[in-house]
Design a protein around this motif. Sequence first.
Motif, PDB file in Angstrom:
ATOM      1  N   ASP A  89      37.554 -12.224  -0.025  1.00 49.82           N
ATOM      2  CA  ASP A  89      38.423 -11.710   1.028  1.00 49.82           C
ATOM      3  C   ASP A  89      39.183 -12.905   1.590  1.00 49.82           C
ATOM      4  OD1 ASP A  89      37.245  -9.109   0.784  1.00 49.82           O
ATOM      5  OD2 ASP A  89      35.562  -9.817   1.996  1.00 49.82           O
ATOM      6  N   GLU A  90      40.446 -13.023   1.249  1.00 49.52           N
ATOM      7  CA  GLU A  90      41.203 -14.215   1.635  1.00 49.52           C
ATOM      8  C   GLU A  90      41.296 -14.360   3.156  1.00 49.52           C
ATOM      9  OE1 GLU A  90      44.922 -14.766  -0.286  1.00 49.52           O
ATOM     10  OE2 GLU A  90      44.007 -15.040  -2.267  1.00 49.52           O
ATOM     11  N   ARG A  91      41.087 -15.555   3.608  1.00 53.42           N
ATOM     12  CA  ARG A  91      41.184 -15.874   5.037  1.00 53.42           C
ATOM     13  C   ARG A  91      42.090 -17.094   5.219  1.00 53.42           C
ATOM     14  NH1 ARG A  91      37.444 -12.336   6.473  1.00 53.42           N
ATOM     15  NH2 ARG A  91      35.396 -12.260   5.456  1.00 53.42           N
ATOM     16  N   LEU A  92      43.285 -17.001   4.680  1.00 51.32           N
ATOM     17  CA  LEU A  92      44.237 -18.107   4.763  1.00 51.32           C
ATOM     18  C   LEU A  92      44.495 -18.479   6.218  1.00 51.32           C
ATOM     19  CD1 LEU A  92      46.781 -16.998   2.013  1.00 51.32           C
ATOM     20  CD2 LEU A  92      45.237 -18.973   1.907  1.00 51.32           C
ATOM     21  N   GLY A  93      44.454 -19.762   6.480  1.00 50.82           N
ATOM     22  CA  GLY A  93      44.674 -20.243   7.837  1.00 50.82           C
ATOM     23  C   GLY A  93      43.416 -20.323   8.664  1.00 50.82           C
ATOM     24  N   GLY A  94      42.348 -19.676   8.190  1.00 50.75           N
ATOM     25  CA  GLY A  94      41.090 -19.742   8.913  1.00 50.75           C
ATOM     26  C   GLY A  94      40.417 -21.090   8.718  1.00 50.75           C
ATOM     27  N   ALA A  95      39.512 -21.402   9.610  1.00 49.16           N
ATOM     28  CA  ALA A  95      38.830 -22.703   9.557  1.00 49.16           C
ATOM     29  C   ALA A  95      37.364 -22.513   9.193  1.00 49.16           C
ATOM     30  CB  ALA A  95      38.944 -23.419  10.894  1.00 49.16           C
ATOM     31  N   VAL A  96      36.833 -23.457   8.434  1.00 50.18           N
ATOM     32  CA  VAL A  96      35.387 -23.458   8.188  1.00 50.18           C
ATOM     33  C   VAL A  96      34.702 -24.125   9.375  1.00 50.18           C
ATOM     34  CG1 VAL A  96      35.691 -23.507   5.688  1.00 50.18           C
ATOM     35  CG2 VAL A  96      35.453 -25.662   6.940  1.00 50.18           C
ATOM     36  N   ASP A  97      33.493 -23.711   9.625  1.00 50.53           N
ATOM     37  CA  ASP A  97      32.713 -24.282  10.726  1.00 50.53           C
ATOM     38  C   ASP A  97      32.181 -25.641  10.288  1.00 50.53           C
ATOM     39  OD1 ASP A  97      31.036 -24.938  12.781  1.00 50.53           O
ATOM     40  OD2 ASP A  97      29.825 -23.106  12.683  1.00 50.53           O
ATOM     41  N   LYS A  98      32.789 -26.685  10.779  1.00 54.71           N
ATOM     42  CA  LYS A  98      32.416 -28.035  10.357  1.00 54.71           C
ATOM     43  C   LYS A  98      31.118 -28.530  10.997  1.00 54.71           C
ATOM     44  CE  LYS A  98      36.488 -29.605  11.417  1.00 54.71           C
ATOM     45  NZ  LYS A  98      37.623 -30.537  11.641  1.00 54.71           N
TER      46      LYS A  98
ATOM     47  N   PRO B  46      26.572 -32.740   9.085  1.00 57.31           N
ATOM     48  CA  PRO B  46      27.514 -31.628   9.252  1.00 57.31           C
ATOM     49  C   PRO B  46      28.679 -31.730   8.267  1.00 57.31           C
ATOM     50  CG  PRO B  46      27.833 -33.245  10.981  1.00 57.31           C
ATOM     51  CD  PRO B  46      26.605 -33.679  10.218  1.00 57.31           C
ATOM     52  N   LEU B  47      29.309 -30.589   7.995  1.00 57.81           N
ATOM     53  CA  LEU B  47      30.470 -30.572   7.104  1.00 57.81           C
ATOM     54  C   LEU B  47      31.591 -31.464   7.622  1.00 57.81           C
ATOM     55  CD1 LEU B  47      30.984 -26.855   5.976  1.00 57.81           C
ATOM     56  CD2 LEU B  47      30.340 -28.808   4.557  1.00 57.81           C
ATOM     57  N   ALA B  48      31.624 -31.683   8.930  1.00 62.92           N
ATOM     58  CA  ALA B  48      32.682 -32.508   9.523  1.00 62.92           C
ATOM     59  C   ALA B  48      32.744 -33.885   8.870  1.00 62.92           C
ATOM     60  CB  ALA B  48      32.451 -32.657  11.023  1.00 62.92           C
TER      61      ALA B  48
ATOM     62  N   ILE C 128      24.569 -21.418   4.390  1.00 64.08           N
ATOM     63  CA  ILE C 128      25.304 -21.006   3.194  1.00 64.08           C
ATOM     64  C   ILE C 128      26.093 -19.740   3.476  1.00 64.08           C
ATOM     65  CG2 ILE C 128      25.011 -20.061   0.873  1.00 64.08           C
ATOM     66  CD1 ILE C 128      22.602 -21.995   0.570  1.00 64.08           C
ATOM     67  N   ARG C 129      25.439 -18.744   4.079  1.00 71.40           N
ATOM     68  CA  ARG C 129      26.123 -17.478   4.366  1.00 71.40           C
ATOM     69  C   ARG C 129      27.252 -17.670   5.370  1.00 71.40           C
ATOM     70  NH1 ARG C 129      24.445 -13.392   1.727  1.00 71.40           N
ATOM     71  NH2 ARG C 129      22.278 -13.115   1.012  1.00 71.40           N
ATOM     72  N   ALA C 130      27.051 -18.564   6.317  1.00 67.52           N
ATOM     73  CA  ALA C 130      28.099 -18.816   7.308  1.00 67.52           C
ATOM     74  C   ALA C 130      29.327 -19.438   6.651  1.00 67.52           C
ATOM     75  CB  ALA C 130      27.565 -19.716   8.418  1.00 67.52           C
ATOM     76  N   LEU C 131      29.123 -20.424   5.781  1.00 68.90           N
ATOM     77  CA  LEU C 131      30.255 -21.062   5.099  1.00 68.90           C
ATOM     78  C   LEU C 131      30.942 -20.074   4.169  1.00 68.90           C
ATOM     79  CD1 LEU C 131      31.970 -23.500   4.317  1.00 68.90           C
ATOM     80  CD2 LEU C 131      30.195 -24.131   2.650  1.00 68.90           C
ATOM     81  N   ALA C 132      30.156 -19.317   3.395  1.00 71.76           N
ATOM     82  CA  ALA C 132      30.745 -18.325   2.500  1.00 71.76           C
ATOM     83  C   ALA C 132      31.545 -17.296   3.292  1.00 71.76           C
ATOM     84  CB  ALA C 132      29.647 -17.641   1.685  1.00 71.76           C
ATOM     85  N   GLY C 133      31.042 -16.912   4.456  1.00 70.85           N
ATOM     86  CA  GLY C 133      31.771 -15.967   5.291  1.00 70.85           C
ATOM     87  C   GLY C 133      33.087 -16.533   5.784  1.00 70.85           C
ATOM     88  N   ASP C 134      33.082 -17.806   6.188  1.00 68.59           N
ATOM     89  CA  ASP C 134      34.326 -18.439   6.632  1.00 68.59           C
ATOM     90  C   ASP C 134      35.371 -18.439   5.517  1.00 68.59           C
ATOM     91  OD1 ASP C 134      33.224 -18.968   9.099  1.00 68.59           O
ATOM     92  OD2 ASP C 134      32.724 -21.053   8.655  1.00 68.59           O
ATOM     93  N   LEU C 135      34.915 -18.635   4.272  1.00 72.94           N
ATOM     94  CA  LEU C 135      35.828 -18.716   3.121  1.00 72.94           C
ATOM     95  C   LEU C 135      36.182 -17.345   2.548  1.00 72.94           C
ATOM     96  CD1 LEU C 135      34.049 -21.686   1.329  1.00 72.94           C
ATOM     97  CD2 LEU C 135      36.295 -21.788   2.436  1.00 72.94           C
ATOM     98  N   GLY C 136      35.443 -16.300   2.960  1.00 70.87           N
ATOM     99  CA  GLY C 136      35.663 -14.975   2.389  1.00 70.87           C
ATOM    100  C   GLY C 136      35.056 -14.822   1.015  1.00 70.87           C
ATOM    101  N   PHE C 137      34.056 -15.632   0.696  1.00 77.82           N
ATOM    102  CA  PHE C 137      33.419 -15.665  -0.622  1.00 77.82           C
ATOM    103  C   PHE C 137      32.188 -14.765  -0.582  1.00 77.82           C
ATOM    104  CE2 PHE C 137      30.418 -17.561  -3.662  1.00 77.82           C
ATOM    105  CZ  PHE C 137      31.214 -17.833  -4.767  1.00 77.82           C
ATOM    106  N   ARG C 138      32.232 -13.654  -1.355  1.00 79.58           N
ATOM    107  CA  ARG C 138      31.132 -12.702  -1.370  1.00 79.58           C
ATOM    108  C   ARG C 138      30.354 -12.821  -2.673  1.00 79.58           C
ATOM    109  NH1 ARG C 138      32.405  -7.476  -1.302  1.00 79.58           N
ATOM    110  NH2 ARG C 138      34.669  -7.436  -1.216  1.00 79.58           N
ATOM    111  N   PHE C 139      29.073 -13.045  -2.550  1.00 79.42           N
ATOM    112  CA  PHE C 139      28.197 -13.205  -3.712  1.00 79.42           C
ATOM    113  C   PHE C 139      26.926 -12.414  -3.465  1.00 79.42           C
ATOM    114  CE2 PHE C 139      26.978 -16.356  -0.643  1.00 79.42           C
ATOM    115  CZ  PHE C 139      25.605 -16.485  -0.774  1.00 79.42           C
ATOM    116  N   ALA C 140      26.182 -12.159  -4.540  1.00 76.30           N
ATOM    117  CA  ALA C 140      24.941 -11.411  -4.401  1.00 76.30           C
ATOM    118  C   ALA C 140      23.983 -11.805  -5.511  1.00 76.30           C
ATOM    119  CB  ALA C 140      25.212  -9.903  -4.437  1.00 76.30           C
ATOM    120  N   TYR C 141      22.694 -11.752  -5.205  1.00 79.46           N
ATOM    121  CA  TYR C 141      21.666 -12.122  -6.172  1.00 79.46           C
ATOM    122  C   TYR C 141      21.210 -10.885  -6.943  1.00 79.46           C
ATOM    123  CZ  TYR C 141      17.375 -14.105  -8.087  1.00 79.46           C
ATOM    124  OH  TYR C 141      16.390 -14.537  -8.929  1.00 79.46           O
TER     125      TYR C 141
END
Length: 278
Positions: free
Chosen positions: A40-49, A62-64, A156-169
């Motif tokens: 789910d594209e989130r162009l312009g959104g920021a990742v939580d650093k 931290p990612l920062a 991991i889920r927080a970063l994937a959510g920021d990026l719009g990256f959906r994965f499943a096991y």
Amino acid sequence: MRMHPVSTAALFALVFSRAPLAAAVDAPSLPPAAREADIDERLGGAVDKALQFTDMDGRRAPLAEHFDGRRPVLLVLAYYRCPTLCGLVLRGLVAGMTKLDYRLGEQYRALTVSFDPRDTPESAARKRGATLSALGMTGAPDRGAWPFLTGELPEIRALAGDLGFRFAYDARTEQYAHPAAVFVLTPDGRISRYLYGIEFSALDLRLALLEASRGQVGTSFDRVIMTCYRYDPASRRYGPYVAGFLRIGAASILTWVVALVAFFGWQGRRRRRREGAR
């Protein structure tokens, strides 16, 4: 390792389609995990650093730490025991990077984060080494230029959510279903561009990095090129931008006209001076 009978179809759907996977392949034929995988594209959104991850040396930070405010970042989400897709994405990215005029660690950085909480700093170090050496990269960049990180599931889920990256096991195959993409982030951690697939041309990478840096990376010529190419969401590639070529053409014509006017003006003044001297 037992594979689901439609895993090949699912792989191609994940790599080459931005539509939901169930639309690319009949939903009943897919395992539930594969139907969850998408972006789910989130162009312009920021990742939580502030999110904390662990590097290859076992150091948690931290990612920062990986965003310096000057250089854009190529980010890949991959798990290190993935048998197919993650390796293809990483190899495709490095293949494109080796053809870039920009130097990793100088004009831009790269970052890989595992979305499997079972991955360890040791597996991250092995995957990084294999990614660089298997593709014949000589003079491997310093560890800070392209770190491979691991993390806990909440981060991991927080970063994937920021990026719009959906994965499943998928417990049946003991693998993750996930899309194939590289995220291009600005120097301050905002999402500038998504590059999809397992092959990344040097031109696409060059223009994406230039775009993410807002023209701070590259030469003046690169910035001229940027006016002639635009990202096409349909093809998911950068292509010629007609208006950009027209602007450059018009500027070239104007330059020639100004030069001709100046030349003839100079000739006229020179002729008048000669006639006055007589």
